[in-house]
Design an enzyme around this catalytic site. Structure first.
Site, PDB file in Angstrom:
ATOM      1  N   CYS A 168      15.515  16.776  12.310  1.00  0.00           N
ATOM      2  CA  CYS A 168      15.854  17.180  10.935  1.00  0.00           C
ATOM      3  C   CYS A 168      17.089  18.072  11.026  1.00  0.00           C
ATOM      4  O   CYS A 168      17.018  19.206  11.512  1.00  0.00           O
ATOM      5  CB  CYS A 168      14.678  17.906  10.300  1.00  0.00           C
ATOM      6  SG  CYS A 168      14.957  18.360   8.576  1.00  0.00           S
ATOM      7  N   GLY A 186      20.987  22.855   3.558  1.00  0.00           N
ATOM      8  CA  GLY A 186      22.187  22.394   2.873  1.00  0.00           C
ATOM      9  C   GLY A 186      22.029  21.039   2.203  1.00  0.00           C
ATOM     10  O   GLY A 186      21.074  20.309   2.437  1.00  0.00           O
ATOM     11  N   CYS A 223      17.657  24.787  -5.740  1.00  0.00           N
ATOM     12  CA  CYS A 223      16.310  24.263  -6.010  1.00  0.00           C
ATOM     13  C   CYS A 223      15.276  25.375  -5.842  1.00  0.00           C
ATOM     14  O   CYS A 223      15.252  26.053  -4.809  1.00  0.00           O
ATOM     15  CB  CYS A 223      15.992  23.100  -5.072  1.00  0.00           C
ATOM     16  SG  CYS A 223      17.153  21.713  -5.219  1.00  0.00           S
ATOM     17  N   CYS A 260       9.329  20.657   5.125  1.00  0.00           N
ATOM     18  CA  CYS A 260      10.272  20.440   4.021  1.00  0.00           C
ATOM     19  C   CYS A 260      10.379  21.675   3.130  1.00  0.00           C
ATOM     20  O   CYS A 260       9.382  22.194   2.635  1.00  0.00           O
ATOM     21  CB  CYS A 260       9.803  19.240   3.198  1.00  0.00           C
ATOM     22  SG  CYS A 260      10.868  18.855   1.805  1.00  0.00           S
ATOM     23  N   GLU A 285      18.951  26.618  11.179  1.00  0.00           N
ATOM     24  CA  GLU A 285      17.760  26.092  11.810  1.00  0.00           C
ATOM     25  C   GLU A 285      17.782  24.566  11.779  1.00  0.00           C
ATOM     26  O   GLU A 285      18.338  23.965  10.854  1.00  0.00           O
ATOM     27  CB  GLU A 285      16.498  26.595  11.098  1.00  0.00           C
ATOM     28  CG  GLU A 285      16.261  28.082  11.279  1.00  0.00           C
ATOM     29  CD  GLU A 285      14.958  28.558  10.656  1.00  0.00           C
ATOM     30  OE1 GLU A 285      14.341  29.490  11.209  1.00  0.00           O
ATOM     31  OE2 GLU A 285      14.563  28.000   9.606  1.00  0.00           O
ATOM     32  N   CYS A 294      12.807  25.620  -2.658  1.00  0.00           N
ATOM     33  CA  CYS A 294      13.407  25.524  -1.322  1.00  0.00           C
ATOM     34  C   CYS A 294      13.843  26.904  -0.826  1.00  0.00           C
ATOM     35  O   CYS A 294      14.601  27.607  -1.494  1.00  0.00           O
ATOM     36  CB  CYS A 294      14.609  24.583  -1.371  1.00  0.00           C
ATOM     37  SG  CYS A 294      15.426  24.378   0.234  1.00  0.00           S
ATOM     38  N   SER A 304      16.234  13.013  -3.859  1.00  0.00           N
ATOM     39  CA  SER A 304      15.223  13.984  -4.272  1.00  0.00           C
ATOM     40  C   SER A 304      15.276  14.151  -5.790  1.00  0.00           C
ATOM     41  O   SER A 304      16.204  14.767  -6.328  1.00  0.00           O
ATOM     42  CB  SER A 304      15.489  15.322  -3.568  1.00  0.00           C
ATOM     43  OG  SER A 304      14.462  16.230  -3.795  1.00  0.00           O
ATOM     44  N   CYS A 326      22.872  26.904   1.029  1.00  0.00           N
ATOM     45  CA  CYS A 326      22.989  25.774   0.103  1.00  0.00           C
ATOM     46  C   CYS A 326      23.317  26.307  -1.280  1.00  0.00           C
ATOM     47  O   CYS A 326      22.859  27.386  -1.668  1.00  0.00           O
ATOM     48  CB  CYS A 326      21.666  25.001   0.073  1.00  0.00           C
ATOM     49  SG  CYS A 326      21.717  23.494  -0.937  1.00  0.00           S
ATOM     50  N   ASN A 359      12.063  14.657  -8.100  1.00  0.00           N
ATOM     51  CA  ASN A 359      11.110  15.750  -8.339  1.00  0.00           C
ATOM     52  C   ASN A 359      10.733  16.027  -9.784  1.00  0.00           C
ATOM     53  O   ASN A 359      10.020  16.995 -10.055  1.00  0.00           O
ATOM     54  CB  ASN A 359      11.635  17.056  -7.720  1.00  0.00           C
ATOM     55  CG  ASN A 359      11.999  16.895  -6.263  1.00  0.00           C
ATOM     56  OD1 ASN A 359      11.247  16.319  -5.493  1.00  0.00           O
ATOM     57  ND2 ASN A 359      13.174  17.371  -5.880  1.00  0.00           N
TER      58      ASN A 359
END
Length: 358
Positions: free
Chosen positions: A111, A168, A122, A342, A98, A125, A223, A118, A225
């Site tokens: 994006c 990814g 995480c 996101c 996507e 995600c 990232s 991936c 977090n």
């Protein structure tokens, strides 16, 4: 999708230098490579017969031996909230990815995905739930840009910005990411400014410096977090391999222009990393770094395990960082009603069964 001849040389996955070398090997002038490059990426023509400045002999040879990255757009969703657009691509091997066009006033940001799935894991995600299948080729990365930009141009608009924040980890596919960026920056390619391209990473510290070896380094978003190693390991398992203190050290050492700042991304998870204590620890962690902070609302996934911090907690977190003289912004969530925001991208792999709803 029609049957694909996998023996063909995919020209749109080759850099300009690789094209020149290939044309030299097959006995044609190197400037022909530049002509092909212009046709593919600038003029967006993927039919040798339409490349009118090539000789008939060359067009026949290219038709017999070469091709362009095959794909199929099997779904196009439009957001009712903000007119963002999510595309579902089926690749030649049956895998799907996507990509999203995020629209915000006059800006249209593509994006872009760099992998099928991936391997970073995480917890917040949706793409991580796919696991890792494979890297995307240069051609597959660029076709996302080409397709979205072509669609926008048909509406009298164009892509203005690119963010490698799709499916990814971009630096996990560095060998195809960097050539893709080179094509995107080339005036005879896509002609993007390096100021309008951003690569986001979970922090692969051994590969981060490679981004700055580009002639014109693009923008970087890291990232993070979390404010502590223990906390980050729980939500970003990759932190076990790439510890937080090492990530901070490497980011501080990057040769960033004084006119440019690195973006630090922080996804706020209710009751996990959004307390005042978290804000204080995070401010201490990044104090003195030449960065600005993007606070990102968690966009719920299908399992519903985590929740987004409320407006009160988000503003409190932001205000504390601002008091510490850290530039902090709250990222607007675009495309969430089509699962295009996101952390929401997910597509079926070739090994999965079911429909194509993404």
């Amino acid at each position: 999708m029609p049957q694909i001849n996998t023996d063909l040389i995919m020209l749109d996955s080759m850099s300009k230098e690789q094209l020149r070398e290939y044309f030299s090997q097959i006995g044609f002038e190197k400037f022909r490579a530049d002509q092909i490059f212009d046709w593919m990426h600038n003029k967006r023509v993927l039919d040798f017969e339409q490349m009118t400045n090539l000789s008939k002999k060359l067009r026949e040879k290219l038709t017999a031996e070469c091709g362009f990255t095959p794909f199929e757009v099997i779904k196009n969703q439009r957001s009712m909230q903000d007119d963002s657009m999510k595309l579902l691509f089926r690749l030649a091997d049956g895998n799907m990815i996507e990509a999203v066009t995020l629209r915000d006033f006059d800006r249209a940001t593509g994006c872009i995905s760099t992998q099928v799935g991936c391997r970073m894991g995480c917890v917040f995600c949706s793409t991580a739930k796919m696991g890792f299948v494979r890297n995307l080729t240069v051609g597959e990365i660029l076709l996302q840009v080409r397709t979205m930009d072509n669609m926008l141009r048909a509406e009298g608009r164009r892509l203005t910005n690119l963010v490698f924040m799709g499916m990814g980890e971009p630096l996990d596919n560095l060998e195809n990411l960097l050539p893709s960026i080179t094509v995107l920056l080339d005036d005879n390619g896509y002609g993007f400014s390096y100021r309008r391209i951003t690569v986001s990473t979970s922090g692969l510290t051994d590969k981060l410096p490679k981004l700055f070896e580009l002639e014109k380094p693009v923008n970087l978003a890291v990232s993070i977090n979390a404010a502590t190693q223990a906390q980050r390991e729980k939500i970003m398992p990759i932190s076990r391999k790439y510890p937080l203190d090492e990530l901070v050290r490497v980011v501080k050492s990057l040769p960033v222009s004084k006119h440019k700042m690195i973006m630090i991304e922080y996804v706020l998870l209710k009751g996990i990393n959004d307390s005042e204590a978290d804000a204080k620890a995070f401010a201490k962690l990044i104090k003195g770094m030449h960065v600005k902070v993007n606070l990102i609302a968690y966009n719920s996934s299908k399992d519903g395990q985590y929740r987004s911090s409320g407006e009160k907690e988000t503003l409190k977190f932001q205000n504390y960082l601002i008091q510490e003289r850290i530039g902090t912004f709250i990222r607007k969530s675009l495309g969430s009603d089509i699962d295009g925001a996101c952390g929401q991208l997910y597509a079926k792999t070739a090994r999965e069964k079911g429909d194509d709803n993404g």
